[in-house]
Write a protein that holds these residues in place. Structure first.
Motif, mmCIF file in Angstrom:
data_model
loop_
_atom_site.group_PDB
_atom_site.id
_atom_site.type_symbol
_atom_site.label_atom_id
_atom_site.label_comp_id
_atom_site.label_asym_id
_atom_site.label_seq_id
_atom_site.Cartn_x
_atom_site.Cartn_y
_atom_site.Cartn_z
ATOM 1 N N ALA A 283 0.757 -1.173 -0.010
ATOM 2 C CA ALA A 283 -0.122 0.069 -0.061
ATOM 3 C C ALA A 283 0.918 1.333 0.052
ATOM 4 O O ALA A 283 0.399 2.245 -0.604
ATOM 5 C CB ALA A 283 -0.839 -0.042 1.199
ATOM 6 N N ALA A 287 0.595 4.129 -2.802
ATOM 7 C CA ALA A 287 0.650 5.321 -2.593
ATOM 8 C C ALA A 287 1.604 6.381 -3.013
ATOM 9 O O ALA A 287 1.323 7.514 -3.554
ATOM 10 C CB ALA A 287 0.283 5.520 -1.064
ATOM 11 N N TYR A 317 -2.579 3.674 -8.039
ATOM 12 C CA TYR A 317 -3.938 3.718 -7.444
ATOM 13 C C TYR A 317 -4.381 1.997 -7.182
ATOM 14 O O TYR A 317 -4.801 1.572 -6.245
ATOM 15 C CB TYR A 317 -5.210 4.290 -8.257
ATOM 16 C CG TYR A 317 -5.481 5.720 -7.813
ATOM 17 C CD1 TYR A 317 -5.980 5.684 -6.624
ATOM 18 C CD2 TYR A 317 -4.903 6.583 -8.838
ATOM 19 C CE1 TYR A 317 -6.614 7.202 -6.470
ATOM 20 C CE2 TYR A 317 -5.486 7.929 -8.407
ATOM 21 C CZ TYR A 317 -6.088 8.200 -7.210
ATOM 22 O OH TYR A 317 -6.280 9.777 -6.835
ATOM 23 N N LEU A 320 -2.212 0.629 -4.476
ATOM 24 C CA LEU A 320 -2.857 0.893 -3.086
ATOM 25 C C LEU A 320 -4.163 0.183 -2.814
ATOM 26 O O LEU A 320 -4.077 -0.227 -1.675
ATOM 27 C CB LEU A 320 -3.197 2.486 -3.166
ATOM 28 C CG LEU A 320 -3.700 2.897 -1.972
ATOM 29 C CD1 LEU A 320 -3.242 2.877 -0.752
ATOM 30 C CD2 LEU A 320 -4.243 4.602 -2.181
ATOM 31 N N ALA A 321 -4.841 -0.102 -3.504
ATOM 32 C CA ALA A 321 -6.073 -0.927 -3.432
ATOM 33 C C ALA A 321 -5.772 -2.357 -3.079
ATOM 34 O O ALA A 321 -6.131 -2.829 -2.183
ATOM 35 C CB ALA A 321 -6.944 -0.732 -4.565
ATOM 36 N N LEU A 324 -4.601 -2.614 0.220
ATOM 37 C CA LEU A 324 -5.668 -2.597 1.614
ATOM 38 C C LEU A 324 -6.035 -4.050 1.919
ATOM 39 O O LEU A 324 -6.693 -4.351 2.831
ATOM 40 C CB LEU A 324 -6.638 -1.691 0.827
ATOM 41 C CG LEU A 324 -6.323 -0.319 0.711
ATOM 42 C CD1 LEU A 324 -7.597 0.551 0.142
ATOM 43 C CD2 LEU A 324 -5.780 0.380 1.845
ATOM 44 N N GLY A 328 -9.808 -4.450 -0.751
ATOM 45 C CA GLY A 328 -9.329 -3.648 -2.085
ATOM 46 C C GLY A 328 -9.041 -4.450 -3.339
ATOM 47 O O GLY A 328 -8.867 -3.820 -4.318
ATOM 48 N N ALA A 406 -10.034 3.264 0.565
ATOM 49 C CA ALA A 406 -8.509 3.783 1.351
ATOM 50 C C ALA A 406 -8.951 4.679 2.710
ATOM 51 O O ALA A 406 -8.178 4.573 3.740
ATOM 52 C CB ALA A 406 -7.827 4.919 0.526
ATOM 53 N N GLN A 416 -3.754 5.002 9.142
ATOM 54 C CA GLN A 416 -3.804 4.472 7.827
ATOM 55 C C GLN A 416 -4.831 5.133 6.919
ATOM 56 O O GLN A 416 -4.559 5.573 6.083
ATOM 57 C CB GLN A 416 -3.728 3.008 7.704
ATOM 58 C CG GLN A 416 -2.633 2.258 8.236
ATOM 59 C CD GLN A 416 -2.455 0.811 8.055
ATOM 60 O OE1 GLN A 416 -2.924 0.271 7.311
ATOM 61 N NE2 GLN A 416 -1.496 0.160 8.942
ATOM 62 N N PHE A 420 -3.721 7.055 3.681
ATOM 63 C CA PHE A 420 -3.939 6.671 2.341
ATOM 64 C C PHE A 420 -5.065 7.157 1.729
ATOM 65 O O PHE A 420 -5.108 7.417 0.591
ATOM 66 C CB PHE A 420 -4.255 5.108 2.543
ATOM 67 C CG PHE A 420 -2.928 4.276 2.895
ATOM 68 C CD1 PHE A 420 -1.883 4.563 2.182
ATOM 69 C CD2 PHE A 420 -3.076 3.241 3.835
ATOM 70 C CE1 PHE A 420 -0.598 3.715 2.598
ATOM 71 C CE2 PHE A 420 -2.149 2.351 3.942
ATOM 72 C CZ PHE A 420 -0.578 2.848 3.672
ATOM 73 N N GLY A 421 -5.927 7.748 2.537
ATOM 74 C CA GLY A 421 -7.113 8.438 1.961
ATOM 75 C C GLY A 421 -6.900 9.607 1.280
ATOM 76 O O GLY A 421 -7.491 9.977 0.326
ATOM 77 N N ALA A 424 -4.912 9.255 -1.785
ATOM 78 C CA ALA A 424 -5.750 8.923 -3.035
ATOM 79 C C ALA A 424 -6.606 10.260 -3.354
ATOM 80 O O ALA A 424 -6.940 10.484 -4.829
ATOM 81 C CB ALA A 424 -6.929 7.808 -2.583
#
Length: 639
Positions: A283, A287, A317, A320-321, A324, A328, A406, A416, A420-421, A424
């Protein structure tokens, strides 16, 4: 019907063999054989997809045995294919988009002397990519993994008569080989631990393995993924890879090969389930690369390199998903599919622009092309709206689900979701800016080219006669544009997440730390702000034909945030110095000892040779002197 799955790989592989081995005799029709082979794989995939859709969920994972591959005493490995919703999703993406790109290439490469060889390489790539996603073991997956690496090397360096193209191909090849070290180590760890490399055995036993072993394996798989998917720190090859023909960029660097790393991570979900640290690193890498690629994209004036930076960011992206975890995985694949359509469409649109602008790639020499290339403008614009995430275009359904995930708290530490959000969200705003910059610089604003009539708009403006591309190039763009508009919504409301449940299992999603309507509103607000800033700077205001010096950050972004400089300082130069030192030691010490001994022997021989004159009087004199010396010695001992 599942017994037909071997045809998916066999058809493009056989076509590649025919085109390469038959040589020039296939020049007249070889490109159409390549198209038919890819289309044939698509039709087989469609039949298998329909068959699987008609089967119950518990029967949607099928292993097809092909032959005994490695029988070695007690160990035996069979070559086989795994047919499940994940592999068939990739099959449909690779074959459908790949076939459209093949059709486009018929016209794009029409005047290339080696068009037949180009299609052979395309077919080789499709076959290798299909083997990669269909393999039922890590070892067979590795064969496809190396196959796409070879094919990408051949395609990126297709015009290798130009030195920069050859260097770009070599750079991509070397960077991917670095990542392959991780894959080899991971396979070795799995074999040493479980005595097998097939998915069924490994995944069943992974739950009983130690966390340390799974973490090490997960990190090595991630290293492999960073090479193939152009993620930090092995991402620097992607921009240079744009040296290949534009259809290569659409096929390899938008829809297929660069997504192989994402596939590897999500396919290895059972391993990462026991390695939360490795999953967190996935992740973090995603990111970081998301922002890294987006920042680079804001300063690129080369239309293809700007799209390459965008690809790097969008794969971020997906990574990152994937990092998760189960919440994700499905959304990573969802965005992968929608991205494959709108990014491939935009790469083909870039090729269309180049076709109409004498192969120019500098967007500062474009502008106002919407009036001369309407089909390209419309299809590219639909892809642009999709990547921005404007509802109801495809990117809205897939990328927003990643942003929501995220911000969710499923098994995450308190910090987190916010970190992460936020990354994104910020990435969505930057994406809107640099993609709008690309769109406006190319199709809107004042034209920065000269048609040869009247006064030139700028003294540095080149003479160009932009025109729309032929039908074989335009129609694939229209089809991909249709996917950019409707595919995301169709998959979302069609239950794409449910479709993948036989692979990933069912996962309950926690609510994000911010309400979903608030997240959607924030995302759209950032997207609107980014697009507006790009419009004000690159459409409403004049754009210089020659790029200004720019700020420190702009100059850094133009140089890919100095990643090549870092690689050169940390890897290339020390490697060169080490190699030179080893060569010096080899030449001076090892070779020096051998050649030095040879010189001593040769010198001794030279001295002895001088004594052998060939004259009788010299020999008589020597004999007399010898007798005198002997007599003197005898007399000396008697005394």
């Amino acid at each position: 019907m599942f017994e037909l799955a071997w045809l998916l790989v066999a058809l493009p592989l056989a076509s590649a063999a025919v085109l390469l081995l038959a040589g020039r005799r296939t020049d007249r029709w070889g490109h159409w054989l390549g198209v038919l082979a890819s289309a044939g794989s698509f039709l087989v995939g469609a039949v298998l997809l329909v068959t699987m859709l008609g089967a119950p969920a518990e029967q949607r994972v099928q292993d097809l045995h092909l032959f005994s591959w490695i029988p070695a005493g007690a160990f035996s490995l069979d070559a086989g294919l795994r047919l499940d919703p994940l592999s068939l999703t990739f099959v449909m993406l690779v074959t459908f988009v790949g076939t459209l790109i093949h059709v486009y290439s018929v016209a794009y490469m029409e005047h290339d002397h080696d068009r037949r060889r180009f299609f052979a390489y395309l077919n080789l790539f499709v076959a290798a990519m299909l083997l990669l996603v269909l393999a039922d073991s890590y070892l067979l997956l590795f064969v496809g993994w190396e196959g796409v690496g070879l094919a990408s090397y051949l395609l990126i360096g297709f015009w290798n008569h130009t030195l920069p193209n050859a260097v770009a191909a070599k750079k991509a090849f070397v960077a991917n080989r670095v990542g392959d070290v991780g894959m080899i180590i991971a396979i070795g760890l799995l074999f040493a631990t479980f005595g097998a490399t097939d998915f069924e055995t490994v995944f069943a036993a992974a739950g009983g393995a130690s966390e340390g072993l799974l973490t090490a394996t997960g990190l090595m798989l991630l290293l492999a993924a960073t090479g193939k998917s152009a993620q930090f720190p092995l991402q620097s090859w992607l921009g240079d890879a744009m040296a290949g023909p534009t259809p290569v960029s659409a096929l390899i660097h938008a829809a297929t090969m660069v997504t192989a790393g994402v596939y590897l991570v999500v396919r290895s979900g059972p391993i990462y389930a026991g390695a939360p640290t490795a999953l967190l690193v996935v992740a973090i890498i995603g990111a970081f690369t998301l922002l890294f690629g987006a920042i680079i994209g804001t300063a690129k004036d080369d239309i293809k390199k700007a799209l390459a930076a965008s690809t790097m960011s969008q794969i971020g992206y997906m990574m990152l998903a994937a990092g998760l975890g189960p919440i994700g995985y499905a959304f990573a694949i969802f965005h992968l599919v929608t991205h494959g359509f709108f990014k491939a469409g935009m790469f083909l649109g870039a090729g269309s622009v180049m076709h109409g602008m004498d192969d120019d790639v500098d967007m500062r020499r474009f502008g106002a092309l919407s009036t001369a290339m309407k089909a390209t403008w419309i299809t590219f614009g639909l892809g642009w709206l999709a990547i921005l995430g404007v509802p109801p275009f495809s990117g809205f359904w897939s990328k927003d689900k990643i942003i929501e995930s995220a911000f969710a708290t499923n098994g995450a530490e308190g910090w987190q979701p916010w970190v992460f959000g936020t990354v994104a969200l910020l990435g969505a705003g930057i994406t809107a800016f640099y993609m709008s910059r690309l769109f406006f610089m190319t199709f809107h604003g004042r034209r920065r080219w000269h048609d040869g009539h009247g006064a030139a708009p700028d003294p540095d403006a080149p003479v160009r006669h932009p025109h729309e591309s032929p039908g074989l190039m335009v129609w694939p763009m229209w089809i991909l544009a249709a996917g950019s508009v409707a595919l995301g919504g169709a998959l979302y409301f069609g239950g794409f997440e449910y479709w993948l449940e036989p692979v990933f299992g069912h996962t309950e999603h926690d609510d994000p730390v911010l309400p979903v309507p608030v997240l959607i509103a924030l995302t759209l607000l950032l997207v609107a702000a980014g697009a507006f800033l790009a419009w004000r700077q690159y459409a409403a205001a004049p754009v210089a034909v020659v790029a200004p010096r720019g700020s420190v950050l702009t100059r850094a972004a133009r140089r890919d945030l100095y990643q090549d400089d870092v690689n050169e300082a940390l890897l290339m130069r020390p490697g060169q110095y080490l190699t030179r030192s080893l060569v010096y030691g080899d030449r001076q010490v090892v070779d020096g000892a051998a050649t030095g001994l040879a010189r001593v022997v040769a010198g001794s021989g030279e001295l002895v040779r001088r004594v052998q004159t060939g004259f009788v009087r010299s020999y008589a004199t020597t004999m007399v002197l010898g007798v005198i010396v002997l007599a003197a010695v005898v007399l000396a001992f008697r005394i």
